[in-house]
Write a protein that holds these residues in place. Structure first.
Motif, PDB file in Angstrom:
ATOM      1  N   TYR A 267       0.820  -1.217   0.000  1.00  0.00           N
ATOM      2  CA  TYR A 267       0.000   0.000   0.000  1.00  0.00           C
ATOM      3  C   TYR A 267       0.852   1.264   0.000  1.00  0.00           C
ATOM      4  CZ  TYR A 267      -3.978  -2.936   1.360  1.00  0.00           C
ATOM      5  OH  TYR A 267      -4.958  -3.889   1.392  1.00  0.00           O
ATOM      6  N   GLY A 269      -0.037   5.678   0.273  1.00  0.00           N
ATOM      7  CA  GLY A 269      -1.135   6.554   0.665  1.00  0.00           C
ATOM      8  C   GLY A 269      -0.636   7.796   1.361  1.00  0.00           C
ATOM      9  N   VAL A 304      -3.601   1.357  -3.082  1.00  0.00           N
ATOM     10  CA  VAL A 304      -3.596   2.627  -2.362  1.00  0.00           C
ATOM     11  C   VAL A 304      -4.534   2.494  -1.169  1.00  0.00           C
ATOM     12  CG1 VAL A 304      -5.426   3.587  -3.846  1.00  0.00           C
ATOM     13  CG2 VAL A 304      -3.910   5.137  -2.581  1.00  0.00           C
ATOM     14  N   THR A 305      -4.181   3.084  -0.036  1.00  0.00           N
ATOM     15  CA  THR A 305      -4.978   2.945   1.173  1.00  0.00           C
ATOM     16  C   THR A 305      -6.342   3.614   1.028  1.00  0.00           C
ATOM     17  OG1 THR A 305      -4.103   4.982   2.163  1.00  0.00           O
ATOM     18  CG2 THR A 305      -2.920   2.932   2.634  1.00  0.00           C
ATOM     19  N   SER A 308      -6.387   7.305   1.967  1.00  0.00           N
ATOM     20  CA  SER A 308      -5.805   8.265   1.023  1.00  0.00           C
ATOM     21  C   SER A 308      -6.835   8.838   0.064  1.00  0.00           C
ATOM     22  CB  SER A 308      -4.671   7.604   0.235  1.00  0.00           C
ATOM     23  OG  SER A 308      -3.828   8.562  -0.348  1.00  0.00           O
TER      24      SER A 308
END
Length: 424
Positions: A267, A269, A304-305, A308
């Motif tokens: 991940y 972010g 991606v988190t 984010s």
């Protein structure tokens, strides 16, 4: 996905993996909130807040450990002093550079009106309060500018794109966070080459012109845990932040291998790093003004988190990513980072593949080794969590010789689901 690409990657091997534990200094505060409450009572702290005052608390977008609890303790102390606190999102262009987006970023970090017991006043409107000798204007959040007192909360740590006596901390939060998108933009306008000069210069101008009474400075250990909390009266901010930066650098976690063929990161972010992933960990910097970290041949970011909100800044620093990340990407929000910071490489789209398996195979194929079966591969969850990581069997003997590495498993094959993605 082109069948040609599938065919090219078909025979590329993925090495067996081993789980290890990296050992770092785990010294931490057992009760960070109790420590903050003690710090708030020292001379030059909460005693500067007067009954009836409107007090703006600047809170940023980073995933600082205990951020919500530290903010709530600060709110409660200000209320106990008879004043009226409110929170101002202080995060430059983050949250897609909108008032609603910035309030939402704080909400995802646990900082909202219900949890804090005070208003969140979010706006992108700024006022100019001064100018640096080089001509750069100095901006501040308009709402914060009307406060009777201002308090700033932030983590002190090495910056991801420049080196200086002041990097990321209270002064950066003042100059760039409280400056909102416009302030962040002008601070970056002359490039990262001059950030080490411009950030403290702007912060000092703002501390001289605004009622900033103190900062709450936090340092974290290598396990993303609070190890220092200090309340810094304005007159002490610059000198003490320099000292805390050196402590933070010594506490920074790292990957305990100097050369890596392929680094896989689950991940990225904005809640992890301003660059999505901390270059101090990956060795991949967005500018030539910072160095350090491992020598990584190829890097893959898989996702991606959620926190984010689609801001995938940093994906361009990687060599490969996945269709999944691209589908989640808020392109305007991501591109705004490049437009604001003037560093656009991290916001570019790296080569993206249909799934995790193909992205990882692509990295192995291009990592410039003669025998793919000897690939030195490392996988981490993100750059904040480096205690337990995975390494390929080709790193096992080196790991066994390292005094700060513990082997946790026998070699195993990664499990991919029916869509070719790693099971997490």
């Amino acid at each position: 996905m082109s069948e040609v690409i599938r065919e090219v990657l078909k025979e590329i091997p993925v090495p067996k993996m081993v789980r290890i534990r990296q050992k770092f200094d785990g010294t931490k505060l057992e009760d960070p909130i109790a420590e903050l409450n003690k710090e708030l009572q020292k001379p030059g702290a909460i005693d500067q807040i007067k009954p009836g005052q409107q007090v703006a608390i600047a809170v940023g977008s980073r995933g600082v450990a205990n951020l919500a609890e530290l903010t709530k303790a600060t709110v409660d102390a200000i209320k106990a002093a008879g004043a009226h606190p409110y929170i101002v999102p202080s995060m430059g262009s983050h949250g897609s550079a909108t008032a609603e987006g910035q309030a939402e970023v704080l909400h995802h970090l646990g900082v909202h009106e219900q949890s804090m017991g005070c208003p969140i006043r979010s706006s992108m409107e700024v006022v100019q309060i001064d100018e640096l000798p080089n001509g750069l204007p100095v901006y501040v959040d308009k709402i914060a500018s009307t406060a009777d007192a201002i308090v700033v909360i932030n983590r002190v740590k090495p910056h991801t794109a420049f080196r200086g006596r002041i990097e990321s901390g209270i002064m950066k939060m003042i100059a760039i966070g409280l400056g909102k998108q416009r302030g962040a933009e002008v601070t970056h306008q002359l490039g990262f080459k001059y950030m080490a000069e411009n950030v403290p210069a702007m912060a000092n101008k703002m501390m001289a012109k605004l009622p900033i009474v103190f900062g709450v400075a936090v340092v974290e250990n290598a396990f993303d845990e609070t190890c220092i909390v200090e309340v810094l009266p304005t007159a002490q901010v610059e000198e003490r932040e320099m000292e805390l930066l050196e402590i933070a650098k010594a506490r920074l976690p790292k990957i305990l291998f100097n050369q890596i063929d392929v680094l896989v990161i689950d991940y990225i972010g904005k809640n992890i790093s301003g660059d999505g992933m901390d270059p101090n960990i990956t060795g991949r910097y967005p500018t030539p003004y910072a160095t350090g970290g491992p020598d990584v041949s190829k890097m893959v970011v898989l996702d991606v988190t959620k926190e984010s909100k689609g801001n995938a800044n940093g994906v361009g620093t990687a060599d490969f990513t996945t269709q999944r990340l691209i589908d989640k990407m808020d392109k305007p929000g991501t591109f705004m980072n490049g437009l604001t910071s003037t560093v656009c490489a991290p916001t570019k789209l790296s080569t993206y593949l249909e799934n995790d398996l193909l992205a990882i195979k692509a990295a192995v194929k291009t990592c410039n080794i003669l025998d793919y079966n000897t690939c030195r591969l490392v996988r981490i969850k993100d750059t904040l969590h480096l205690g337990e990581i995975e390494i390929s069997v080709n790193l096992l003997e080196e790991a066994k010789q390292h005094p700060d590495i513990e082997i946790l498993s026998e070699p195993y094959d990664w499990a991919f689901d029916s869509e070719g993605n790693l099971q997490k």
